[in-house]
Design a protein around this motif. Structure first.
Motif, mmCIF file in Angstrom:
data_model
loop_
_atom_site.group_PDB
_atom_site.id
_atom_site.type_symbol
_atom_site.label_atom_id
_atom_site.label_comp_id
_atom_site.label_asym_id
_atom_site.label_seq_id
_atom_site.Cartn_x
_atom_site.Cartn_y
_atom_site.Cartn_z
ATOM 1 N N LYS A 108 0.832 -1.210 0.000
ATOM 2 C CA LYS A 108 0.000 0.000 0.000
ATOM 3 C C LYS A 108 0.863 1.255 0.000
ATOM 4 N N ASN A 109 1.866 1.267 0.844
ATOM 5 C CA ASN A 109 2.748 2.439 0.920
ATOM 6 C C ASN A 109 3.500 2.648 -0.381
ATOM 7 N N LEU A 111 2.559 1.713 -3.439
ATOM 8 C CA LEU A 111 1.636 2.199 -4.463
ATOM 9 C C LEU A 111 1.279 3.666 -4.237
ATOM 10 N N THR A 112 1.069 4.040 -2.980
ATOM 11 C CA THR A 112 0.727 5.426 -2.651
ATOM 12 C C THR A 112 1.832 6.378 -3.078
ATOM 13 N N ARG A 115 2.320 6.406 -6.981
ATOM 14 C CA ARG A 115 1.249 7.086 -7.710
ATOM 15 C C ARG A 115 1.382 8.601 -7.669
ATOM 16 N N CYS A 140 -8.317 -2.454 -3.463
ATOM 17 C CA CYS A 140 -7.175 -1.812 -4.118
ATOM 18 C C CYS A 140 -7.559 -0.628 -5.012
ATOM 19 N N TYR A 143 -5.797 2.908 -5.015
ATOM 20 C CA TYR A 143 -4.371 2.996 -5.325
ATOM 21 C C TYR A 143 -4.098 3.083 -6.827
#
Length: 241
Positions: A108-109, A111-112, A115, A140, A143
């Protein structure tokens, strides 16, 4: 350092962002398969899932996927597989897949942060209902800038058309994009077919590819290595008309 070398990143879902190989534990504990064999069987099934012609098959999706398990067992041990074992593996996989489909905090981190610098698109093959259930289960959507499911398109990976569709969604050219996935025959071959800037193969289990397999530009053992790869892709400026 900014990621000015690529303008979009396409990521696969199964076994790239999430792990769907829970059935390996069953094969090792109940049926005494060696870990290497269990991983090979799981990998073979995932490839069959990604390539299945469910829209053309006369079988139900359940029978088709049980047959994938039977074939994977037979290909690995060169012996006739028990249909009961194939059924048990399939239904275990089916019952647990949504429970175990979560993005880790590290993913998650990543992808954040990624992005913030480059658009991200989720590109996954498969039956529409099946894949949308997985996407919802792992939550998801936030993201990604766009999500494309192969079952909703005329063609799936490795056909170039689905990659061109993704490019059009994001307003980019194929030569500015990177495909990231765990399956050589669909993710990597598809990226090569469409002329993407680069392909990144997630080889978690350090599988040795067959000689005829497509050759990715980069190989990593974890999707968490992606940012470092993107930073090192040589920038080739687009030629203006």
């Amino acid at each position: 350092m900014g990621l000015n070398r690529v303008r979009a990143v396409f990521l696969d879902l199964d076994n790239t962002l999430i792990d769907t190989a829970e059935v390996i534990k069953l094969l090792k504990s109940k049926y005494q398969y060696k870990e290497g064999e269990a991983h090979v069987i799981s990998e073979k099934v995932q490839v069959k899932f990604s390539q299945e012609c469910y829209r053309e098959s006369k079988m139900s999706i359940t029978d088709l996927r049980i047959s994938h398990w039977e074939e994977a067992f037979q290909e690995t041990r060169a012996e006739t597989a028990s249909q009961e074992l194939a059924k048990e593996c399939y239904f275990l996989w089916k019952s647990t897949r949504l429970q175990h489909m979560t993005l880790s905090e590290d993913v998650k981190n990543m992808l954040t942060e990624l992005r913030k610098e480059v658009p991200l698109l989720l590109l996954t093959n498969g039956d529409t209902q099946t894949q949308r259930e997985k996407i919802e289960a792992c939550a998801c959507q936030p993201y990604f800038d766009a999500i494309v499911v192969g079952g909703e398109q005329e063609e799936e990976k490795p056909a170039p058309s689905i990659f061109y569709y993704c490019c059009d969604l994001l307003g980019v050219q194929p030569g500015d994009c990177v495909m990231v996935g765990d399956t050589l025959e669909t993710d990597i071959q598809g990226g090569l077919n469409a002329g993407l800037k680069a392909t990144v193969w997630i080889n978690k289990n350090r599988i040795v590819p067959q000689k005829q397999s497509p050759v990715p530009h980069y190989v990593v053992s974890s999707v968490l290595e992606l940012r470092a790869i993107l930073q090192n892709i040589d920038y080739i400026p687009s030629v203006s008309a």
